[in-house]
Motif scaffolding. Structure first.
Motif, mmCIF file in Angstrom:
data_model
loop_
_atom_site.group_PDB
_atom_site.id
_atom_site.type_symbol
_atom_site.label_atom_id
_atom_site.label_comp_id
_atom_site.label_asym_id
_atom_site.label_seq_id
_atom_site.Cartn_x
_atom_site.Cartn_y
_atom_site.Cartn_z
ATOM 1 N N PHE A 186 26.765 10.764 38.234
ATOM 2 C CA PHE A 186 25.919 11.954 38.349
ATOM 3 C C PHE A 186 25.944 12.455 39.792
ATOM 4 N N ALA A 229 25.068 16.116 34.180
ATOM 5 C CA ALA A 229 25.892 15.016 33.686
ATOM 6 C C ALA A 229 27.349 15.196 34.092
ATOM 7 N N VAL A 255 23.016 12.031 26.856
ATOM 8 C CA VAL A 255 22.523 11.531 28.144
ATOM 9 C C VAL A 255 21.204 10.822 27.890
ATOM 10 N N SER A 256 21.009 9.675 28.517
ATOM 11 C CA SER A 256 19.759 8.927 28.395
ATOM 12 C C SER A 256 18.927 9.095 29.658
ATOM 13 N N LYS A 269 16.483 11.032 24.874
ATOM 14 C CA LYS A 269 17.877 11.407 24.659
ATOM 15 C C LYS A 269 18.050 12.909 24.892
ATOM 16 N N ALA A 305 24.147 17.070 27.051
ATOM 17 C CA ALA A 305 24.800 17.894 28.080
ATOM 18 C C ALA A 305 25.844 18.784 27.421
ATOM 19 N N PHE A 365 19.007 8.635 35.010
ATOM 20 C CA PHE A 365 19.797 9.153 33.898
ATOM 21 C C PHE A 365 21.058 8.305 33.764
ATOM 22 N N SER A 366 21.571 8.190 32.548
ATOM 23 C CA SER A 366 22.825 7.476 32.333
ATOM 24 C C SER A 366 23.596 8.134 31.200
ATOM 25 N N GLN A 367 24.893 7.857 31.184
ATOM 26 C CA GLN A 367 25.782 8.386 30.151
ATOM 27 C C GLN A 367 26.904 7.384 29.942
ATOM 28 N N SER A 406 22.865 7.513 37.333
ATOM 29 C CA SER A 406 22.396 8.340 38.440
ATOM 30 C C SER A 406 21.667 7.495 39.472
#
Length: 507
Positions: A29, A49, A55-56, A72, A75, A100-102, A108
């Motif tokens: 990120f 993202a 994206v979480s 949830k 993006a 945030f994570s993906q 992030s």
């Protein structure tokens, strides 16, 4: 980890990421995170993202045990992979961490924000505000003005929140050869220029940040009647994509936020509903509202001031049909500020309310009838202060209904602090360029802005060539606004005198 430690960790991570990006592309990120629109029970969280898809978002109390909340998001290319979520059900006066994570990408950096205290809570509140940040590169490929050091210093203040008050990008930069950003995708690129700088990412992650627009999110001195609805739509869309801000077509970005017993913030939208400016009717006169004696005093520096002002120019400036806020916003603002039970009512204001006289068209002076009405409407409202950017200078003064014109100086008891810029041409340099003479800005500052009435405006602070911000401290008895330079020290005028903090006492 306490809030101050988290904030400094975020700054260190952002700087490290910025240094790493010089050698290799950032993974994950890379535009960072942001929290905005904080209330006692909610906040709007933002990121961009690295790719489309799920994206979480994880939110957890920072300093006490509490449930981990997971959301949830999706993006999409339509928003340039930016995502936002309003998180509700938070506890008042509580600090939260979020990430945030993906899948397939690095997570992030952590972000942090604090919710507002409930209206009855008597708590000191601290925040900084600034604006006017142009990250456009110069011929050497580096940002033309500076590296946004002002934002890094704001992080170090460890505030409850911060405010980025307009011109968050420069769609039409003053940097020579820079093409204007007109379309949404071009404006997205401008936002990413700013977010490529570590201090920008740090100030957005290290505390909640209220973001606001002015004209350069659209185009210089923007109004919809002059520049069109398409320019407005492009600017508003890109701004909303890259900033966690609440917008509605009916209200624009007018909104208010309460911070405990002692503070309520009122953000005025001075672009969405304003009438056309009258600069063309006035033939670009440099100071049409200045009395003849003032114009004559500066005619040697600007010969056009020797000519009389066209009557139709003054009639247009004073036309009561022209508006800065629009009737609905004006009425709602006055109702809200009169009804506020906060000790201090702080108006976050895009363009100056003080009379400065030179080129008044885009300021409140250029909408003179509504300016007079607004000040009359505020009469009797206790403990009001205006905080403003746009002018690219640090100026402090009492707002007057009139100054040099009949019946002479009429004070309102309301003070205004103008602060900034982060990174663009300063007010002094702009005057030099407008008049084609180096030192003109300093000359006008020393002979007109600083001297006491009746020789000048008698402003308390007149630092017109200093980058920086202002630090605001609010208590039950005082509102203190301290101008600070980009390196964190006090702001100094060209004479070397220090701009003292403005200290207002509640009545």
């Amino acid at each position: 980890m306490r809030r101050a430690a988290v904030a400094l960790t975020i700054l260190a991570l952002a700087i490290a990421a910025g240094l790493a990006s010089a050698a290799s592309p950032l993974r994950g990120f890379s535009q960072g995170v942001a929290a905005g629109e904080m209330t006692s029970t909610s906040a709007r969280l933002w990121t961009r993202a690295p790719k489309p898809g799920a994206v979480s978002l994880i939110v957890v109390p920072a300093e006490t045990a509490g449930a981990v909340r997971t959301f949830k998001l999706d993006a999409r290319q339509a928003t340039d992979f930016t995502v936002q979520r309003v998180v509700k059900g938070l506890k008042p006066g509580t600090t939260y961490r979020y990430t945030f994570s993906q899948k397939g990408a690095a997570a992030s950096v952590p972000g942090i924000f604090t919710t507002a205290p409930l209206p009855g809570v008597n708590k000191r509140v601290r925040f900084a505000f600034t604006g006017d940040a142009d990250a456009t590169p110069g011929p050497n490929g580096k940002p033309a003005f500076n590296g946004f050091q002002t934002y890094a210093r704001m992080v170090a203040e460890n505030n409850d929140f911060n405010i980025n008050m307009g011109d968050t990008i420069y769609s039409d930069s003053e940097v020579a050869g820079a093409p204007p950003a007109v379309r949404v995708s071009e404006k997205w690129a401008k936002y990413k220029l700013g977010l490529a700088l570590a201090p920008t990412r740090a100030v957005r992650a290290a505390a909640g940040l209220y973001s606001h627009w002015d004209d350069h999110e659209f185009i210089n001195d923007f109004s919809r009647p002059e520049n069109g609805d398409s320019v407005y739509a492009f600017g508003a869309t890109a701004f909303m994509n890259y900033n966690p801000v609440t917008f509605t077509p009916a209200k624009g970005i007018y909104r208010t936020f309460r911070w405990g017993k002692n503070l309520e913030l009122f953000f005025l939208d001075e672009r969405s509903f304003r009438s056309s400016k009258v600069a063309s009717i006035c033939g670009g006169d440099l100071a049409p509202t200045a009395p003849t004696a003032v114009r004559s005093a500066f005619a040697a520096l600007a010969p056009s001031l020797a000519a009389p002002v066209a009557p139709e120019c003054l009639a247009a400036i004073n036309d009561p049909a022209r508006t800065m806020l629009g009737a609905a916003q004006h009425a709602e603002f006055i109702r809200a500020i009169r009804a506020s039970t906060a000790t201090w009512k702080v108006v976050m204001n895009e363009v100056p309310m003080m009379q400065i006289y030179a080129l008044p068209y885009d300021r409140w002076e250029g909408y003179a009838a509504e300016r007079r009405q607004l000040l009359a409407d505020l009469a009797g409202v206790a403990n009001v202060a205006f905080l403003t950017t746009d002018t690219h200078a640090h100026l402090i003064g009492e707002i007057r209904t009139t100054t040099f014109e009949p019946p002479g100086p009429v004070s309102t008891g309301i003070w205004e602090v103008i602060s900034g810029p982060v990174a663009t041409n300063t007010y002094a340099k702009e005057i030099d360029e407008a008049l084609g003479s180096a030192g003109s800005g300093d000359f006008i500052t020393s002979l007109f802005l600083k001297p006491p009435l009746p020789r000048g405006l008698g402003l308390q602070c007149t630092a017109t060539d200093v980058y920086g911000y202002s630090e605001v401290t609010v208590t039950a008895t005082t509102l203190t606004v301290a101008p600070k330079a980009a390196a964190g020290g006090p702001v100094k005028e060209t004479t070397g005198a220090t701009c003292a903090p403005l200290v207002l006492r509640a009545r």
